[in-house]
Design a protein around this motif. Structure first.
Motif, PDB file in Angstrom:
ATOM      1  N   GLY A 110      34.465  43.725  30.184  1.00  0.00           N
ATOM      2  CA  GLY A 110      34.159  43.080  31.423  1.00  0.00           C
ATOM      3  C   GLY A 110      35.322  42.514  32.282  1.00  0.00           C
ATOM      4  O   GLY A 110      35.162  42.090  33.319  1.00  0.00           O
ATOM      5  N   GLU A 114      36.070  44.460  35.443  1.00  0.00           N
ATOM      6  CA  GLU A 114      34.898  44.283  36.416  1.00  0.00           C
ATOM      7  C   GLU A 114      34.943  42.973  37.126  1.00  0.00           C
ATOM      8  O   GLU A 114      34.961  42.921  38.346  1.00  0.00           O
ATOM      9  CB  GLU A 114      33.800  44.628  35.906  1.00  0.00           C
ATOM     10  CG  GLU A 114      33.254  45.903  35.481  1.00  0.00           C
ATOM     11  CD  GLU A 114      34.089  46.463  33.954  1.00  0.00           C
ATOM     12  OE1 GLU A 114      34.531  45.367  33.384  1.00  0.00           O
ATOM     13  OE2 GLU A 114      33.855  47.763  33.679  1.00  0.00           O
ATOM     14  N   ARG A 115      35.379  42.051  36.240  1.00  0.00           N
ATOM     15  CA  ARG A 115      35.006  40.642  36.903  1.00  0.00           C
ATOM     16  C   ARG A 115      36.407  40.336  37.671  1.00  0.00           C
ATOM     17  O   ARG A 115      36.362  39.955  38.788  1.00  0.00           O
ATOM     18  CB  ARG A 115      35.451  39.467  35.696  1.00  0.00           C
ATOM     19  CG  ARG A 115      34.041  39.265  35.048  1.00  0.00           C
ATOM     20  CD  ARG A 115      34.125  37.944  34.168  1.00  0.00           C
ATOM     21  NE  ARG A 115      35.244  37.920  33.404  1.00  0.00           N
ATOM     22  CZ  ARG A 115      34.872  38.621  32.191  1.00  0.00           C
ATOM     23  NH1 ARG A 115      34.111  38.982  31.664  1.00  0.00           N
ATOM     24  NH2 ARG A 115      36.316  38.502  31.431  1.00  0.00           N
ATOM     25  N   THR A 116      37.499  40.973  37.534  1.00  0.00           N
ATOM     26  CA  THR A 116      38.776  40.687  38.009  1.00  0.00           C
ATOM     27  C   THR A 116      38.698  41.312  39.461  1.00  0.00           C
ATOM     28  O   THR A 116      38.855  40.750  40.553  1.00  0.00           O
ATOM     29  CB  THR A 116      40.006  41.291  37.317  1.00  0.00           C
ATOM     30  OG1 THR A 116      40.118  40.876  36.167  1.00  0.00           O
ATOM     31  CG2 THR A 116      41.251  41.218  38.153  1.00  0.00           C
ATOM     32  N   LYS A 146      35.962  41.933  41.112  1.00  0.00           N
ATOM     33  CA  LYS A 146      34.967  41.382  41.900  1.00  0.00           C
ATOM     34  C   LYS A 146      35.851  40.056  42.556  1.00  0.00           C
ATOM     35  O   LYS A 146      35.038  39.731  43.863  1.00  0.00           O
ATOM     36  CB  LYS A 146      33.953  41.023  41.021  1.00  0.00           C
ATOM     37  CG  LYS A 146      32.774  40.105  41.655  1.00  0.00           C
ATOM     38  CD  LYS A 146      31.801  39.652  40.658  1.00  0.00           C
ATOM     39  CE  LYS A 146      30.604  38.925  41.279  1.00  0.00           C
ATOM     40  NZ  LYS A 146      29.636  38.359  40.103  1.00  0.00           N
ATOM     41  N   TYR A 147      36.597  39.263  41.930  1.00  0.00           N
ATOM     42  CA  TYR A 147      37.046  38.137  42.180  1.00  0.00           C
ATOM     43  C   TYR A 147      38.499  38.129  43.191  1.00  0.00           C
ATOM     44  O   TYR A 147      38.773  37.399  43.841  1.00  0.00           O
ATOM     45  CB  TYR A 147      37.145  37.320  41.159  1.00  0.00           C
ATOM     46  CG  TYR A 147      35.992  36.450  40.937  1.00  0.00           C
ATOM     47  CD1 TYR A 147      35.319  35.524  41.434  1.00  0.00           C
ATOM     48  CD2 TYR A 147      35.211  37.084  39.735  1.00  0.00           C
ATOM     49  CE1 TYR A 147      33.948  34.827  41.153  1.00  0.00           C
ATOM     50  CE2 TYR A 147      34.109  36.521  39.342  1.00  0.00           C
ATOM     51  CZ  TYR A 147      33.465  35.477  39.999  1.00  0.00           C
ATOM     52  OH  TYR A 147      32.309  35.045  39.599  1.00  0.00           O
ATOM     53  N   GLN A 165      38.346  36.307  28.699  1.00  0.00           N
ATOM     54  CA  GLN A 165      37.073  36.040  28.963  1.00  0.00           C
ATOM     55  C   GLN A 165      36.768  34.976  30.017  1.00  0.00           C
ATOM     56  O   GLN A 165      35.409  34.787  30.189  1.00  0.00           O
ATOM     57  CB  GLN A 165      36.164  36.271  27.744  1.00  0.00           C
ATOM     58  CG  GLN A 165      36.241  37.261  26.916  1.00  0.00           C
ATOM     59  CD  GLN A 165      35.748  38.544  27.660  1.00  0.00           C
ATOM     60  OE1 GLN A 165      34.969  38.487  28.576  1.00  0.00           O
ATOM     61  NE2 GLN A 165      36.395  39.565  27.316  1.00  0.00           N
ATOM     62  N   SER A 177      36.469  32.867  33.610  1.00  0.00           N
ATOM     63  CA  SER A 177      36.232  33.297  34.635  1.00  0.00           C
ATOM     64  C   SER A 177      37.172  33.294  35.691  1.00  0.00           C
ATOM     65  O   SER A 177      38.090  32.616  35.668  1.00  0.00           O
ATOM     66  CB  SER A 177      35.208  32.146  35.394  1.00  0.00           C
ATOM     67  OG  SER A 177      35.050  32.364  36.725  1.00  0.00           O
ATOM     68  N   PRO A 178      37.524  34.129  36.445  1.00  0.00           N
ATOM     69  CA  PRO A 178      38.468  34.393  37.336  1.00  0.00           C
ATOM     70  C   PRO A 178      38.580  33.316  38.378  1.00  0.00           C
ATOM     71  O   PRO A 178      39.586  33.092  39.172  1.00  0.00           O
ATOM     72  CB  PRO A 178      38.385  35.567  38.260  1.00  0.00           C
ATOM     73  CG  PRO A 178      37.491  36.445  36.995  1.00  0.00           C
ATOM     74  CD  PRO A 178      36.746  35.529  36.529  1.00  0.00           C
TER      75      PRO A 178
END
Length: 228
Positions: A11, A14-16, A18-19, A152, A154-155
């Motif tokens: 993940g 994907e998170r990176t 997104k932010y 893991q 949050s960005p």
């Protein structure tokens, strides 16, 4: 067993992605706030600030090469500690050359902070590409990333870190422009800020790291505004 426990990189890409756009909002936010206060960005000076940060980064290269054969932790300490000397030294040189006014110092600080945000974004994209690769160099890089922890997380913590670091750079530019001798104080402050933040990131919870960075960054910005 959760997916993150099976794969520490699950993940992350994907998170990176997104932010990442939110990182861009950091310099935009500062520019908007100061423009609303009547201090629009002087783009030439803004660009000069960005070039100053790049110059300080390139100056770190020869030092990194010099300590390449040293024990890893000692080499990191030397290179990390050099940030104060190099960045505040270059910042002092540019501001002295300009005999910078308040708006100029403000623009230079924003340019300095903005290029650092861009550097973080580029690093994030490189990390995403590494995660997808399985060659030897990529695997070594992923081991280093995993050892650093917080994969893991949050960005959003990274975005907050950019807000606080940007506050520091803008504040430092204002302080030095007004009182050039203060660079002698900002050099150890800057180096200590970086080294302590790195150490805390390894040993403390992210909220504590962010609180420390916020305190140093916002206090520096406040002092920069007050000296004018």
């Amino acid at each position: 067993m959760s997916t993150a426990e099976k794969d520490p990189f699950a993940g992350v890409s994907e998170r990176t992605l997104k932010y990442v756009p939110l990182y861009i909002l950091v310099p935009v936010m500062y520019g908007a706030v100061f423009s609303a206060a009547g201090h629009a960005i002087e783009w030439t000076i803004f660009g000069l600030g960005a070039l100053g940060w790049l110059a300080a980064l390139f100056l770190r290269g020869p030092l990194a090469a010099l300590v390449r054969g040293w024990p890893q932790e000692r080499a990191k300490l030397i290179v990390g500690g050099s940030s104060g000397v190099l960045e505040e030294g270059v910042r002092l040189a540019l501001l002295s050359l300009l005999a910078a006014s308040f708006p100029q110092a403000l623009s230079l600080g924003q340019g300095w902070a903005a290029i650092e945000v861009l550097f973080v974004i580029v690093n994030a994209i490189i990390i995403i590409s590494l995660i997808k690769r399985t060659d030897e160099k990529a695997m070594q890089a992923k081991q280093i990333l995993q050892a650093q922890g917080n994969l893991q997380a949050s960005p959003l913590w990274g975005i907050l870190e950019r807000i606080w670091a940007s506050a520091f750079h803008i504040g430092a530019a204002l302080i030095i422009a007004r009182t050039p001798w203060s660079a002698a104080l900002l050099i150890p402050l800057h180096s200590s800020f970086n080294l302590v933040a790195v150490r805390l990131a390894r040993t403390a919870a992210l909220p504590l790291v962010s609180l420390f960075a916020a305190a140093v960054g916002l206090l520096t910005l406040m002092m920069g505004l007050l000296v004018w």
